[in-house]
Design a protein around this motif. Structure first.
Motif, PDB file in Angstrom:
ATOM      1  N   LEU A  84       0.809  -1.225   0.000  1.00 47.89           N
ATOM      2  CA  LEU A  84       0.000   0.000   0.000  1.00 47.89           C
ATOM      3  C   LEU A  84       0.836   1.266   0.000  1.00 47.89           C
ATOM      4  O   LEU A  84       0.382   2.310  -0.496  1.00 47.89           O
ATOM      5  CB  LEU A  84      -0.913   0.011   1.227  1.00 47.89           C
ATOM      6  N   ALA A  85       2.032   1.204   0.563  1.00 48.76           N
ATOM      7  CA  ALA A  85       2.813   2.418   0.822  1.00 48.76           C
ATOM      8  C   ALA A  85       3.020   3.303  -0.404  1.00 48.76           C
ATOM      9  O   ALA A  85       2.857   4.525  -0.316  1.00 48.76           O
ATOM     10  CB  ALA A  85       4.157   2.027   1.447  1.00 48.76           C
ATOM     11  N   PRO A  86       3.355   2.782  -1.603  1.00 47.23           N
ATOM     12  CA  PRO A  86       3.652   3.681  -2.724  1.00 47.23           C
ATOM     13  C   PRO A  86       2.451   4.462  -3.245  1.00 47.23           C
ATOM     14  O   PRO A  86       2.618   5.574  -3.747  1.00 47.23           O
ATOM     15  CB  PRO A  86       4.203   2.736  -3.802  1.00 47.23           C
ATOM     16  N   PHE A  87       1.236   3.883  -3.159  1.00 46.88           N
ATOM     17  CA  PHE A  87       0.123   4.547  -3.829  1.00 46.88           C
ATOM     18  C   PHE A  87      -0.930   5.142  -2.895  1.00 46.88           C
ATOM     19  O   PHE A  87      -1.889   5.766  -3.365  1.00 46.88           O
ATOM     20  CB  PHE A  87      -0.567   3.591  -4.816  1.00 46.88           C
ATOM     21  N   VAL A  88      -0.793   4.960  -1.587  1.00 47.90           N
ATOM     22  CA  VAL A  88      -1.801   5.513  -0.677  1.00 47.90           C
ATOM     23  C   VAL A  88      -1.934   7.036  -0.810  1.00 47.90           C
ATOM     24  O   VAL A  88      -3.059   7.558  -0.832  1.00 47.90           O
ATOM     25  CB  VAL A  88      -1.504   5.095   0.778  1.00 47.90           C
ATOM     26  N   PRO A  89      -0.835   7.815  -0.894  1.00 44.71           N
ATOM     27  CA  PRO A  89      -1.014   9.272  -1.072  1.00 44.71           C
ATOM     28  C   PRO A  89      -1.828   9.626  -2.319  1.00 44.71           C
ATOM     29  O   PRO A  89      -2.712  10.494  -2.264  1.00 44.71           O
ATOM     30  CB  PRO A  89       0.426   9.791  -1.173  1.00 44.71           C
ATOM     31  N   GLN A  90      -1.561   8.950  -3.446  1.00 44.21           N
ATOM     32  CA  GLN A  90      -2.322   9.235  -4.661  1.00 44.21           C
ATOM     33  C   GLN A  90      -3.771   8.783  -4.526  1.00 44.21           C
ATOM     34  O   GLN A  90      -4.693   9.434  -5.029  1.00 44.21           O
ATOM     35  CB  GLN A  90      -1.664   8.542  -5.855  1.00 44.21           C
ATOM     36  N   LEU A  91      -3.997   7.677  -3.837  1.00 51.49           N
ATOM     37  CA  LEU A  91      -5.359   7.215  -3.607  1.00 51.49           C
ATOM     38  C   LEU A  91      -6.150   8.235  -2.795  1.00 51.49           C
ATOM     39  O   LEU A  91      -7.327   8.490  -3.072  1.00 51.49           O
ATOM     40  CB  LEU A  91      -5.328   5.867  -2.896  1.00 51.49           C
ATOM     41  N   VAL A  92      -5.514   8.810  -1.777  1.00 51.81           N
ATOM     42  CA  VAL A  92      -6.171   9.843  -0.972  1.00 51.81           C
ATOM     43  C   VAL A  92      -6.562  11.035  -1.844  1.00 51.81           C
ATOM     44  O   VAL A  92      -7.648  11.606  -1.711  1.00 51.81           O
ATOM     45  CB  VAL A  92      -5.254  10.275   0.193  1.00 51.81           C
ATOM     46  N   ARG A  93      -5.686  11.409  -2.778  1.00 51.98           N
ATOM     47  CA  ARG A  93      -6.023  12.506  -3.698  1.00 51.98           C
ATOM     48  C   ARG A  93      -7.188  12.118  -4.599  1.00 51.98           C
ATOM     49  O   ARG A  93      -8.098  12.910  -4.839  1.00 51.98           O
ATOM     50  CB  ARG A  93      -4.802  12.850  -4.557  1.00 51.98           C
ATOM     51  N   ASP A  94      -7.177  10.874  -5.092  1.00 52.90           N
ATOM     52  CA  ASP A  94      -8.175  10.451  -6.062  1.00 52.90           C
ATOM     53  C   ASP A  94      -9.583  10.414  -5.477  1.00 52.90           C
ATOM     54  O   ASP A  94     -10.557  10.716  -6.176  1.00 52.90           O
ATOM     55  CB  ASP A  94      -7.820   9.066  -6.614  1.00 52.90           C
ATOM     56  N   ILE A  95      -9.726  10.021  -4.223  1.00 58.83           N
ATOM     57  CA  ILE A  95     -11.070   9.904  -3.649  1.00 58.83           C
ATOM     58  C   ILE A  95     -11.637  11.254  -3.240  1.00 58.83           C
ATOM     59  O   ILE A  95     -12.810  11.346  -2.876  1.00 58.83           O
ATOM     60  CB  ILE A  95     -11.078   8.939  -2.436  1.00 58.83           C
ATOM     61  N   GLY A  96     -10.810  12.318  -3.305  1.00 61.96           N
ATOM     62  CA  GLY A  96     -11.314  13.671  -3.124  1.00 61.96           C
ATOM     63  C   GLY A  96     -11.528  14.115  -1.702  1.00 61.96           C
ATOM     64  O   GLY A  96     -12.132  15.176  -1.470  1.00 61.96           O
ATOM     65  N   VAL A  97     -11.019  13.383  -0.729  1.00 67.25           N
ATOM     66  CA  VAL A  97     -11.245  13.768   0.666  1.00 67.25           C
ATOM     67  C   VAL A  97     -10.501  15.053   1.030  1.00 67.25           C
ATOM     68  O   VAL A  97     -10.905  15.784   1.935  1.00 67.25           O
ATOM     69  CB  VAL A  97     -10.832  12.608   1.607  1.00 67.25           C
ATOM     70  N   HIS A 129     -10.189  17.624  -1.035  1.00 59.80           N
ATOM     71  CA  HIS A 129     -10.795  18.730  -1.795  1.00 59.80           C
ATOM     72  C   HIS A 129      -9.740  19.588  -2.500  1.00 59.80           C
ATOM     73  O   HIS A 129      -9.856  20.812  -2.558  1.00 59.80           O
ATOM     74  CB  HIS A 129     -11.659  19.610  -0.882  1.00 59.80           C
ATOM     75  N   GLY A 130      -8.706  18.930  -2.993  1.00 57.55           N
ATOM     76  CA  GLY A 130      -7.676  19.614  -3.751  1.00 57.55           C
ATOM     77  C   GLY A 130      -6.595  20.281  -2.929  1.00 57.55           C
ATOM     78  O   GLY A 130      -5.659  20.857  -3.491  1.00 57.55           O
ATOM     79  N   ASP A 131      -6.688  20.207  -1.599  1.00 56.14           N
ATOM     80  CA  ASP A 131      -5.680  20.824  -0.726  1.00 56.14           C
ATOM     81  C   ASP A 131      -4.520  19.842  -0.547  1.00 56.14           C
ATOM     82  O   ASP A 131      -4.613  18.878   0.209  1.00 56.14           O
ATOM     83  CB  ASP A 131      -6.295  21.178   0.621  1.00 56.14           C
ATOM     84  N   GLU A 132      -3.422  20.092  -1.257  1.00 53.39           N
ATOM     85  CA  GLU A 132      -2.276  19.180  -1.246  1.00 53.39           C
ATOM     86  C   GLU A 132      -1.668  19.041   0.139  1.00 53.39           C
ATOM     87  O   GLU A 132      -1.111  17.989   0.489  1.00 53.39           O
ATOM     88  CB  GLU A 132      -1.228  19.661  -2.239  1.00 53.39           C
ATOM     89  N   SER A 133      -1.775  20.099   0.942  1.00 54.05           N
ATOM     90  CA  SER A 133      -1.170  20.056   2.282  1.00 54.05           C
ATOM     91  C   SER A 133      -1.884  19.066   3.205  1.00 54.05           C
ATOM     92  O   SER A 133      -1.342  18.693   4.247  1.00 54.05           O
ATOM     93  CB  SER A 133      -1.187  21.445   2.913  1.00 54.05           C
ATOM     94  N   GLN A 134      -3.105  18.630   2.834  1.00 53.11           N
ATOM     95  CA  GLN A 134      -3.866  17.720   3.690  1.00 53.11           C
ATOM     96  C   GLN A 134      -3.627  16.250   3.361  1.00 53.11           C
ATOM     97  O   GLN A 134      -4.139  15.379   4.058  1.00 53.11           O
ATOM     98  CB  GLN A 134      -5.359  18.031   3.555  1.00 53.11           C
ATOM     99  N   VAL A 135      -2.884  15.984   2.282  1.00 51.58           N
ATOM    100  CA  VAL A 135      -2.652  14.592   1.892  1.00 51.58           C
ATOM    101  C   VAL A 135      -1.941  13.825   3.006  1.00 51.58           C
ATOM    102  O   VAL A 135      -2.361  12.732   3.413  1.00 51.58           O
ATOM    103  CB  VAL A 135      -1.853  14.509   0.578  1.00 51.58           C
ATOM    104  N   GLY A 136      -0.849  14.401   3.508  1.00 57.61           N
ATOM    105  CA  GLY A 136      -0.107  13.744   4.574  1.00 57.61           C
ATOM    106  C   GLY A 136      -0.949  13.542   5.820  1.00 57.61           C
ATOM    107  O   GLY A 136      -0.817  12.535   6.530  1.00 57.61           O
ATOM    108  N   HIS A 137      -1.853  14.501   6.088  1.00 56.61           N
ATOM    109  CA  HIS A 137      -2.721  14.401   7.261  1.00 56.61           C
ATOM    110  C   HIS A 137      -3.613  13.167   7.167  1.00 56.61           C
ATOM    111  O   HIS A 137      -3.724  12.388   8.125  1.00 56.61           O
ATOM    112  CB  HIS A 137      -3.568  15.674   7.365  1.00 56.61           C
ATOM    113  N   TYR A 138      -4.252  12.951   6.008  1.00 61.29           N
ATOM    114  CA  TYR A 138      -5.170  11.824   5.867  1.00 61.29           C
ATOM    115  C   TYR A 138      -4.426  10.494   5.741  1.00 61.29           C
ATOM    116  O   TYR A 138      -4.930   9.456   6.196  1.00 61.29           O
ATOM    117  CB  TYR A 138      -6.083  12.049   4.665  1.00 61.29           C
ATOM    118  N   VAL A 139      -3.247  10.514   5.143  1.00 67.58           N
ATOM    119  CA  VAL A 139      -2.426   9.301   5.139  1.00 67.58           C
ATOM    120  C   VAL A 139      -2.059   8.917   6.578  1.00 67.58           C
ATOM    121  O   VAL A 139      -2.088   7.738   6.957  1.00 67.58           O
ATOM    122  CB  VAL A 139      -1.165   9.503   4.286  1.00 67.58           C
ATOM    123  N   GLY A 140      -1.733   9.930   7.387  1.00 66.52           N
ATOM    124  CA  GLY A 140      -1.424   9.679   8.790  1.00 66.52           C
ATOM    125  C   GLY A 140      -2.602   9.112   9.561  1.00 66.52           C
ATOM    126  O   GLY A 140      -2.434   8.255  10.438  1.00 66.52           O
TER     127      GLY A 140
END
Length: 490
Positions: free
Chosen positions: A44-57, A59-70
């Motif tokens: 899962l590790a390589p694609f989880v950040p992109q998956l988080v972006r794809d599902i739209g949680v 809302h386009g805020d790149e700074s929140q990707v790491g937050h939701y992965v965490g």
């Protein structure tokens, strides 16, 4: 420098003169099964950040990707903390094999559901993060099996091999997840016509992991032997509503069981699991504290290391790009596995378990000191030979640190009040280590970010890590010179 252990307690111990051979007919199965859980996580590790972006949680805020992965990772460890003790305790009653079969089945189903998930809530709760965390008793129970089938003469060698599955998973998992995610886009000639893979672009790598875990389930079902000699049926536990009745009723002995011949005496094998309160002895609390503090430092350091590499030199880091960081961390993982396989058992036999443990956690202090030294050299001379030499020394010291973890199971086994409570005893240690693994990354990353802010002490994170390392050293000093001292006193 590790000091060899020779003390007045040694002559009192009945030390076997010959090393018991490892039961390879079962041990290779154990190593194979242990690949399953880390492989699923590393896939899962390589694609989880992109998956988080794809599902739209986000809302386009790149700074929140790491937050939701965490959040996904925290969900895994939180569920793990809540269940690891209960899985280990249950394995003392119904046997190791049923628990492993349930765990592997849950992991395979959750991996498949992860690939089919389209919302963040499903990812977090209904699929792999929560389910894998809740059912990650498999690794703890596999460790229980290793302790069941080994003795003091061959346990170090067994745990030297245990690192191999983790090393394989760390190499193969990211390759599967990175190369097979979004296959319709990456390989249109092969997968471009598949509407299923276009709709679920991460299903293919999850399916590969699911297939492997399913094969592992079949291997466990048909080939793995039980290592618990006396068991209570699950129906009896359910009828009782708790584990209490099983403490009072005699267990049914089994003849089809794998038991170490050196430990197959009737007194120990026919003992019954003890309740939780009876397990909280000074010995168990000591080894649990050592486990937790070592895990706390290891996770805190591991979370700071890549952030330090990526942070700019001006802010106290090293300004390395992701490819270089990846190469360094991959080399570190390979070095850990190779060194542990080739040298751990020899070091353990020559110096003793306590000496290896203390040397490992003590290495944390120079590891931390090298952080500001590396940054100072980079500020003064740029990233040159001196910086890379210090980086190499720091990573070499982590080899000593990582050898703490195969050492600790021997103390867990010695601290267990009886053989029938070995799983629950290990579960207590694993539970508190899991708590430390939740606290360590979050606290260290927060302190690192705080110390990097203008007006704050840039060394604050290093004071924090040094304090944890010193705490781990202090707790390790409470361990006996040899685990067999505890067994001899029982």
């Amino acid at each position: 420098m590790i000091a060899r252990q020779d003390d007045e307690e040694t002559p009192l111990l009945q030390r076997p003169t010959t090393r018991t051979p490892l039961p390879w007919d079962q041990f290779w199965i154990i190593l194979f099964l242990q690949v399953s859980d880390p492989l699923s996580r590393q896939t899962l590790a390589p694609f989880v950040p992109q998956l988080v972006r794809d599902i739209g949680v986000t809302h386009g805020d790149e700074s929140q990707v790491g937050h939701y992965v965490g959040i996904l990772e925290s969900t895994y460890y939180a569920a793990h903390v809540l269940t690891i003790f209960h899985w280990s305790q249950l394995s003392d009653h119904i046997g190791r094999k049923p628990v492993i079969l349930v765990s592997l089945l849950a992991i395979s189903v959750s991996m498949l559901s992860f690939g089919l998930s389209k919302t963040f809530v499903v990812l977090m709760v209904r699929s792999v993060r929560a389910v894998c965390g809740a059912f990650d008793g498999s690794n703890g129970v596999i460790i229980n099996i290793v302790m069941d089938i080994t003795d003091v003469t061959n346990m170090p060698k067994a745990f030297a091999y245990v690192q191999i599955p983790w090393m394989i998973a760390k190499i193969v998992g990211p390759l599967i997840g990175g190369s097979l995610s979004r296959p319709a886009d990456r390989f249109p000639d092969i997968f471009g016509r598949s509407e299923l893979l276009k709709t679920y672009p991460y299903l293919l790598p999850c399916s590969i992991s699911t297939i492997f875990v399913s094969i592992a389930w079949l291997v466990a079902y048909f080939c793995l032997k039980e290592s618990v000699s006396t068991r209570t049926s699950l129906w009896e536990l359910i009828k009782g509503g708790s584990f209490r009745q099983s403490y009072q009723k005699p267990h049914q002995p089994s003849s089809d069981v794998l038991v170490n011949p050196r430990e197959a005496n009737p007194g120990r094998v026919q003992s019954k699991p003890l309740p939780l309160r009876a397990l909280l002895t000074p010995k168990v609390l000591t080894v649990t504290a050592s486990y937790a503090t070592a895990a706390l430092f290891h996770m805190a350091f591991s979370s700071v290391l890549p952030v330090f590499y990526a942070t700019s030199i001006e802010l106290g880091g090293l300004s390395l790009d992701p490819p270089r960081i990846g190469v360094i961390l991959a080399a570190q993982g390979a070095a850990h596995g190779i060194f542990q396989l080739l040298f751990y058992a020899r070091l353990h036999d020559h110096f003793g378990a306590r000496a290896v443990q203390i040397a490992g956690v003590s290495s944390g202090i120079p590891i931390v000191i090298l952080f500001p030294v590396i940054n100072a050299l980079a500020r003064s001379h740029g990233i040159g030979l001196a910086v890379w030499l210090c980086v190499a020394i720091q990573l070499s010291l982590t080899i000593s640190l990582i050898m703490c973890f195969p050492t600790l199971p021997s103390f867990v086994k010695a601290a267990a009040p009886n053989r029938a409570s070995l799983g629950a005893t290990n579960g207590i240690a694993q539970m508190f280590a899991a708590v430390a693994r939740v606290i360590g990354p979050a606290s260290a990353a927060s302190v690192f970010s705080y110390s990097m802010q203008e007006g704050h002490d840039a060394w604050l994170v290093y004071y924090f890590l040094t304090a944890i390392a010193c705490l781990a050293v202090g707790v390790s000093l409470l361990l006996p010179r040899d685990p067999r001292v505890w067994e001899d006193l029982q």
